[in-house]
Design an enzyme around this catalytic site. Structure first.
Site, mmCIF file in Angstrom:
data_model
loop_
_atom_site.group_PDB
_atom_site.id
_atom_site.type_symbol
_atom_site.label_atom_id
_atom_site.label_comp_id
_atom_site.label_asym_id
_atom_site.label_seq_id
_atom_site.Cartn_x
_atom_site.Cartn_y
_atom_site.Cartn_z
ATOM 1 N N THR A 99 2.861 9.975 -33.947
ATOM 2 C CA THR A 99 2.673 8.772 -33.134
ATOM 3 C C THR A 99 3.965 8.530 -32.350
ATOM 4 O O THR A 99 4.942 9.276 -32.481
ATOM 5 C CB THR A 99 2.328 7.551 -34.012
ATOM 6 O OG1 THR A 99 3.411 7.295 -34.907
ATOM 7 C CG2 THR A 99 1.055 7.802 -34.829
ATOM 8 N N GLU A 152 11.061 18.930 -38.810
ATOM 9 C CA GLU A 152 11.826 19.774 -37.885
ATOM 10 C C GLU A 152 11.723 19.284 -36.446
ATOM 11 O O GLU A 152 12.689 19.324 -35.673
ATOM 12 C CB GLU A 152 11.309 21.221 -37.989
ATOM 13 C CG GLU A 152 12.006 22.205 -37.080
ATOM 14 C CD GLU A 152 13.482 22.396 -37.413
ATOM 15 O OE1 GLU A 152 13.797 22.697 -38.562
ATOM 16 O OE2 GLU A 152 14.313 22.225 -36.494
ATOM 17 N N GLY A 209 5.958 15.097 -18.553
ATOM 18 C CA GLY A 209 5.688 14.796 -19.958
ATOM 19 C C GLY A 209 6.907 14.880 -20.865
ATOM 20 O O GLY A 209 6.769 14.900 -22.086
ATOM 21 N N ASP A 223 17.661 7.676 -27.190
ATOM 22 C CA ASP A 223 16.937 8.782 -27.832
ATOM 23 C C ASP A 223 17.944 9.750 -28.473
ATOM 24 O O ASP A 223 17.766 10.178 -29.620
ATOM 25 C CB ASP A 223 16.083 9.497 -26.769
ATOM 26 C CG ASP A 223 15.424 10.742 -27.309
ATOM 27 O OD1 ASP A 223 14.494 10.616 -28.113
ATOM 28 O OD2 ASP A 223 15.855 11.859 -26.927
ATOM 29 N N LYS A 227 18.847 10.994 -32.529
ATOM 30 C CA LYS A 227 18.980 12.401 -32.947
ATOM 31 C C LYS A 227 20.360 12.662 -33.564
ATOM 32 O O LYS A 227 20.485 13.456 -34.508
ATOM 33 C CB LYS A 227 18.724 13.331 -31.756
ATOM 34 C CG LYS A 227 17.256 13.280 -31.316
ATOM 35 C CD LYS A 227 17.048 13.894 -29.950
ATOM 36 C CE LYS A 227 15.583 13.845 -29.527
ATOM 37 N NZ LYS A 227 15.381 14.159 -28.111
ATOM 38 N N GLY A 325 8.126 18.709 -25.101
ATOM 39 C CA GLY A 325 6.929 19.427 -24.641
ATOM 40 C C GLY A 325 5.859 19.399 -25.718
ATOM 41 O O GLY A 325 6.166 19.327 -26.905
HETATM 42 N N1 HSE Z 1 12.013 12.230 -24.456
HETATM 43 C C1 HSE Z 1 12.589 13.237 -25.282
HETATM 44 C C2 HSE Z 1 13.399 14.189 -24.392
HETATM 45 C C3 HSE Z 1 11.488 13.962 -26.010
HETATM 46 O O1 HSE Z 1 13.341 14.052 -23.163
HETATM 47 O O2 HSE Z 1 14.107 15.030 -24.909
HETATM 48 C C4 HSE Z 1 11.914 14.698 -27.239
HETATM 49 O O3 HSE Z 1 12.539 13.883 -28.189
#
Ligand code: HSE
Length: 349
Positions: A99, A152, A209, A223, A227, A325
């Site tokens: 999700t 992963e 995408g 983002d 990570k 992707g």
């Molecule tokens: N939006 C993220 C990116 C997707 O562009 O890397 C993967 O986490």
């Protein structure tokens, strides 16, 4: 040969791509991997849900129109997302959770993972929210219920990073990492190098995408911050939360900055990094850095990601590959399922 019953939670691009792979490759996996996958339930907040304990047609699922309540078109389907029933009552062995990422509290994905683990189901997920915010709790739940919890795809989609670093590089004395961990912002910077304006480049990334539902999460660095937390906690045994990571994105960079960098033989890159200090403390950051063209991360272009692990015994080890992707992230779920299959198989020997 083992047949796993699989429930898909979230049916956007990633789990839809997994359904397509299952439709096309189950027989090949039987021979190559010693496993096949049977989809017994799917639920999605927008599309609704369906349970088929004897197995659903993966090709039919993959071609479902992306229309509100579309599962109601299939025999036995519902326009509502019966999440709890699909997770707990579809007879699934494995829940594939894909999700959207909620960076604030990790919900509703974290609740979906909790339900599944408490019900004794293996969980594979690509979702950064539960891992960055609730990994310890979920790992404890998995251990207590004797099931696997694999993720992963939370970093760099199916490109091997977490298992590579934790398993293959175990004992290498890792002291830190630096990486290009967001495909959208790297794509935007690369397009700006060809003269495209920032806003137009972001729009292209959305169309392809790569971008999050809210692309400011990509270009403002949030983002990457998730990570960095995930990698620092997994690989450096840090106990970071998101507020421990300083964060600056690329939205202030102009075409003039990019041009100046080029004239100086350098490139701007959004770098997520963490390192362990001599006293054991961890520094972690997300920021645009000006890298000389000879730097190993300077040549990483477009939506490709890369991370360099700093190790004591090998020096820098760099891996690059897709970071986003649909099929690339669906492969991460498959790699998680292969990993749990190998663990289950060796426990039975
Ligand atoms: N939006 C993220 C990116 C997707 O562009 O890397 C993967 O986490």
């Amino acid at each position: 040969m083992t047949e796993y019953k699989l429930a898909l939670v979230g049916f956007g691009g990633v789990n839809r791509a997994l359904a397509q792979l299952i439709a096309e490759r189950n027989q090949q996996w039987k021979t190559e991997l010693g496993l096949t996958l049977k989809i017994v339930g799917v639920t999605d907040l927008f599309l609704g849900s369906i349970i088929g304990r004897d197995g659903l047609d993966a090709a039919q699922l993959a071609s479902l129109p992306a229309a509100k309540g579309a599962f109601a078109q299939l025999p036995g389907g519902h326009a509502e997302a019966l999440n709890e029933a699909v997770i707990k009552e579809s007879g699934a062995d494995i829940i594939a959770e894909a999700t959207f990422t909620n960076p604030v509290d990790g919900e509703p994905a974290t609740t979906f993972c909790r339900w599944a683990l408490e019900a004794g189901k293996h969980v594979v997920t690509t979702n950064k929210g539960p891992i960055a915010l609730h990994a310890d709790e979920l790992k404890t739940l998995a251990r207590r219920n004797n099931v696997a919890f694999e993720y992963e795809g939370a970093v760099m989609s199916g490109t091997p990073v977490i298992r590579l670093a934790k398993q293959t590089l175990a004992g290498s004395e890792m002291s830190g990492f630096e990486g290009i961990l967001n495909g959208t912002s790297n794509f935007v910077l690369t397009r700006m190098e060809s003269g495209l304006a920032f806003a137009e480049a972001v729009r292209e990334a959305q169309e392809l995408g790569y971008a999050e539902a809210d692309p400011s999460a990509d270009v403002d660095g949030y983002d990457v911050r998730l990570k960095v937390v995930i990698l620092a906690n997994e690989l450096l045994d840090a106990k970071l939360s998101i507020n421990d990571v300083s964060c600056r994105g690329i939205s202030a960079l102009t075409l003039a900055d990019i041009d100046h960098a080029r004239a100086d033989g350098a490139r701007w890159k959004l770098i997520g990094a963490a390192s362990r200090n001599a006293d054991g403390s961890i520094n972690a950051s997300v920021e645009p850095r000006l890298l000389p063209n000879a730097h190993p991360l300077a040549g990483i272009s477009g939506a490709i990601n890369a991370v360099s692990f700093n190790t004591g015994l090998l020096g820098a080890v760099t891996v690059s590959g897709p970071g986003a992707g649909r099929t690339e992230t669906a492969y991460a779920l498959l790699s998680d399922i292969i990993s749990l299959h190998n663990t289950v198989a060796s426990a039975q020997e």
